[in-house]
Enzyme design. Structure first.
Site, PDB file in Angstrom:
ATOM      1  N   SER A   1       0.817  -1.210   0.000  1.00  0.00           N
ATOM      2  CA  SER A   1       0.000   0.000   0.000  1.00  0.00           C
ATOM      3  C   SER A   1       0.854   1.264   0.000  1.00  0.00           C
ATOM      4  O   SER A   1       1.707   1.459   0.865  1.00  0.00           O
ATOM      5  CB  SER A   1      -0.903   0.022   1.238  1.00  0.00           C
ATOM      6  OG  SER A   1      -1.830  -1.031   1.207  1.00  0.00           O
TER       7      SER A   1
ATOM      8  N   HIS B   1      -3.091   0.554  -4.732  1.00  0.00           N
ATOM      9  CA  HIS B   1      -2.586  -0.601  -5.481  1.00  0.00           C
ATOM     10  C   HIS B   1      -3.041  -0.454  -6.930  1.00  0.00           C
ATOM     11  O   HIS B   1      -4.212  -0.677  -7.247  1.00  0.00           O
ATOM     12  CB  HIS B   1      -3.121  -1.913  -4.882  1.00  0.00           C
ATOM     13  CG  HIS B   1      -2.605  -2.204  -3.516  1.00  0.00           C
ATOM     14  ND1 HIS B   1      -1.563  -3.078  -3.275  1.00  0.00           N
ATOM     15  CD2 HIS B   1      -2.979  -1.717  -2.316  1.00  0.00           C
ATOM     16  CE1 HIS B   1      -1.334  -3.124  -1.967  1.00  0.00           C
ATOM     17  NE2 HIS B   1      -2.180  -2.310  -1.373  1.00  0.00           N
TER      18      HIS B   1
ATOM     19  N   HIS C   1      -5.269  -9.145  -1.591  1.00  0.00           N
ATOM     20  CA  HIS C   1      -5.540  -9.383  -0.175  1.00  0.00           C
ATOM     21  C   HIS C   1      -6.692 -10.376  -0.028  1.00  0.00           C
ATOM     22  O   HIS C   1      -7.660 -10.332  -0.799  1.00  0.00           O
ATOM     23  CB  HIS C   1      -5.911  -8.082   0.530  1.00  0.00           C
ATOM     24  CG  HIS C   1      -4.889  -6.998   0.396  1.00  0.00           C
ATOM     25  ND1 HIS C   1      -4.844  -6.180  -0.703  1.00  0.00           N
ATOM     26  CD2 HIS C   1      -3.886  -6.596   1.219  1.00  0.00           C
ATOM     27  CE1 HIS C   1      -3.850  -5.308  -0.561  1.00  0.00           C
ATOM     28  NE2 HIS C   1      -3.256  -5.544   0.594  1.00  0.00           N
TER      29      HIS C   1
ATOM     30  N   GLU D   1     -10.218  -8.969   0.198  1.00  0.00           N
ATOM     31  CA  GLU D   1     -10.912  -8.547  -1.021  1.00  0.00           C
ATOM     32  C   GLU D   1     -11.819  -9.661  -1.553  1.00  0.00           C
ATOM     33  O   GLU D   1     -12.610  -9.431  -2.467  1.00  0.00           O
ATOM     34  CB  GLU D   1      -9.906  -8.170  -2.102  1.00  0.00           C
ATOM     35  CG  GLU D   1      -9.065  -6.946  -1.799  1.00  0.00           C
ATOM     36  CD  GLU D   1      -8.032  -6.695  -2.870  1.00  0.00           C
ATOM     37  OE1 GLU D   1      -8.387  -6.092  -3.899  1.00  0.00           O
ATOM     38  OE2 GLU D   1      -6.868  -7.109  -2.683  1.00  0.00           O
TER      39      GLU D   1
ATOM     40  N   ALA E   1       2.699  -2.257   4.045  1.00  0.00           N
ATOM     41  CA  ALA E   1       2.466  -1.263   5.075  1.00  0.00           C
ATOM     42  C   ALA E   1       1.971  -2.000   6.316  1.00  0.00           C
ATOM     43  O   ALA E   1       1.118  -2.881   6.210  1.00  0.00           O
ATOM     44  CB  ALA E   1       1.427  -0.242   4.610  1.00  0.00           C
TER      45      ALA E   1
ATOM     46  N   MET F   1      -2.171  -7.051   6.985  1.00  0.00           N
ATOM     47  CA  MET F   1      -3.222  -7.886   6.392  1.00  0.00           C
ATOM     48  C   MET F   1      -2.783  -8.530   5.085  1.00  0.00           C
ATOM     49  O   MET F   1      -3.619  -8.818   4.219  1.00  0.00           O
ATOM     50  CB  MET F   1      -4.479  -7.036   6.151  1.00  0.00           C
ATOM     51  CG  MET F   1      -4.972  -6.281   7.367  1.00  0.00           C
ATOM     52  SD  MET F   1      -6.300  -5.131   6.931  1.00  0.00           S
ATOM     53  CE  MET F   1      -6.414  -4.157   8.456  1.00  0.00           C
TER      54      MET F   1
ATOM     55  N   ASN G   1       1.766   3.250  11.236  1.00  0.00           N
ATOM     56  CA  ASN G   1       0.957   3.645  12.395  1.00  0.00           C
ATOM     57  C   ASN G   1       1.336   2.780  13.585  1.00  0.00           C
ATOM     58  O   ASN G   1       2.005   1.750  13.441  1.00  0.00           O
ATOM     59  CB  ASN G   1      -0.542   3.490  12.093  1.00  0.00           C
ATOM     60  CG  ASN G   1      -0.917   2.056  11.703  1.00  0.00           C
ATOM     61  OD1 ASN G   1      -0.774   1.663  10.548  1.00  0.00           O
ATOM     62  ND2 ASN G   1      -1.362   1.276  12.668  1.00  0.00           N
TER      63      ASN G   1
ATOM     64  N   HIS H   1      -7.003   3.935   6.925  1.00  0.00           N
ATOM     65  CA  HIS H   1      -6.307   3.655   5.669  1.00  0.00           C
ATOM     66  C   HIS H   1      -5.670   4.926   5.111  1.00  0.00           C
ATOM     67  O   HIS H   1      -4.607   4.874   4.491  1.00  0.00           O
ATOM     68  CB  HIS H   1      -7.280   3.060   4.642  1.00  0.00           C
ATOM     69  CG  HIS H   1      -6.613   2.552   3.405  1.00  0.00           C
ATOM     70  ND1 HIS H   1      -5.611   1.598   3.425  1.00  0.00           N
ATOM     71  CD2 HIS H   1      -6.779   2.875   2.083  1.00  0.00           C
ATOM     72  CE1 HIS H   1      -5.204   1.343   2.193  1.00  0.00           C
ATOM     73  NE2 HIS H   1      -5.894   2.108   1.370  1.00  0.00           N
TER      74      HIS H   1
END
Length: 274
Positions: A32, A63, A85, A88, A115, A213, A237, A249
């Site tokens: 990401s 992406h 992912h 998704e 990320a 993830m 984060n 996000h």
């Protein structure tokens, strides 16, 4: 030959017909907000995922969904600008199919970036963390189903899924480039929601240093296929509850953008040494 194996051969053949005068042995998967590395690839051929029959599509902001082939720091590379992912709706076996197709194309080294959220107060957002191991809490595995011994063994070992040689090279390069680089264990959850504060505390007890993830299905598949793997997290984060924060996000993409310059410089310099 299983249907997924057939898909891998079909995908590899479609890509091979579009490769002009390069023989990449290194593939890079960009996470990401980290797609800027693709801009450094010279003499690039760009193939949208949508033009490869049987190739999964990405639906997440940050992406782009393109396969890029060309030269990076003098080496032929294949770059996936956008990953897949499980949240998704992709089945993990689909990710294995993509990695198998890379193996059929001659890829021997896979560099994965992502990320991730920090689980350690000293690894602040904006830093890079080298993945030296992972914990799979997704409840999924890309190797479930019939095995094809042409790709890998039924029961592959994962204790050296992240190549010790590439880890050593990454640290050497980071020192030369004066890039701060942490080491840690990456924990994968299914998503798409961010974790609760209680889950973050549990992951810390388990010994994880960052959470995300993605990445683990690709790494499992690549290790199974006999590839050398290097994993790098852009820390975007802190985990929920660590700094009285609420992850988003938007924050992920913003902080990944801040990490991008160091990530690009690190990965490009590593590729030169491989």
């Amino acid at each position: 030959m299983t249907d997924k194996t057939t898909d891998a051969f079909s995908i590899a053949q479609q890509i091979q017909t579009q490769i002009n005068k390069i023989t990449p042995q290194i593939a890079i998967i960009l996470g990401s907000g980290l797609g800027s590395l693709a801009k450094q690839i010279g003499a690039a051929q760009v193939i949208p995922y949508s033009e490869i029959k049987g190739f999964p599509q990405t639906t997440v902001s940050g992406h782009k969904g393109c396969l890029i082939l060309g030269k990076l720091n003098g080496k032929d590379v294949l770059c996936l600008q956008g990953r897949f992912h499980l949240y998704e709706g992709h089945q993990p076996q689909v990710i294995a199919t993509v990695i198998k197709s890379l193996k059929l194309l001659g890829i021997k080294t896979l560099i994965v970036t992502n990320a991730a959220g920090s689980l350690r107060s000293e690894i602040a957002p904006g830093n890079l963390m080298l993945i030296n191991d992972h914990i799979n809490l997704s409840g999924q595995n890309p190797l479930i189903g019939p095995n094809d011994d042409n790709f890998g063994p039924r029961f592959p070992a994962m204790n050296k899924a992240y190549s010790p040689d590439l880890i050593a090279t990454a640290h050497q390069v980071a020192k030369q480039e004066n890039i701060p680089l942490y080491d840690g264990t990456y924990l994968m959850v299914l998503g798409p929601n961010f974790e609760t504060a209680a889950e973050i505390r549990a992951f810390q007890i388990l010994g994880a240093d960052a959470v995300g993830m993605s990445t683990v299905p690709e790494v499992i598949s690549a290790a199974y296929c006999g590839m050398k793997v290097l994993g790098i997290s852009a820390i975007t984060n802190y985990g929920a509850g660590m700094q009285n924060n609420t992850p988003s996000h938007e924050e992920t993409l913003e902080q990944a953008d801040k990490c991008a310059a160091n990530m690009c410089r690190l990965v490009s310099s590593i590729i030169k040494e491989i």
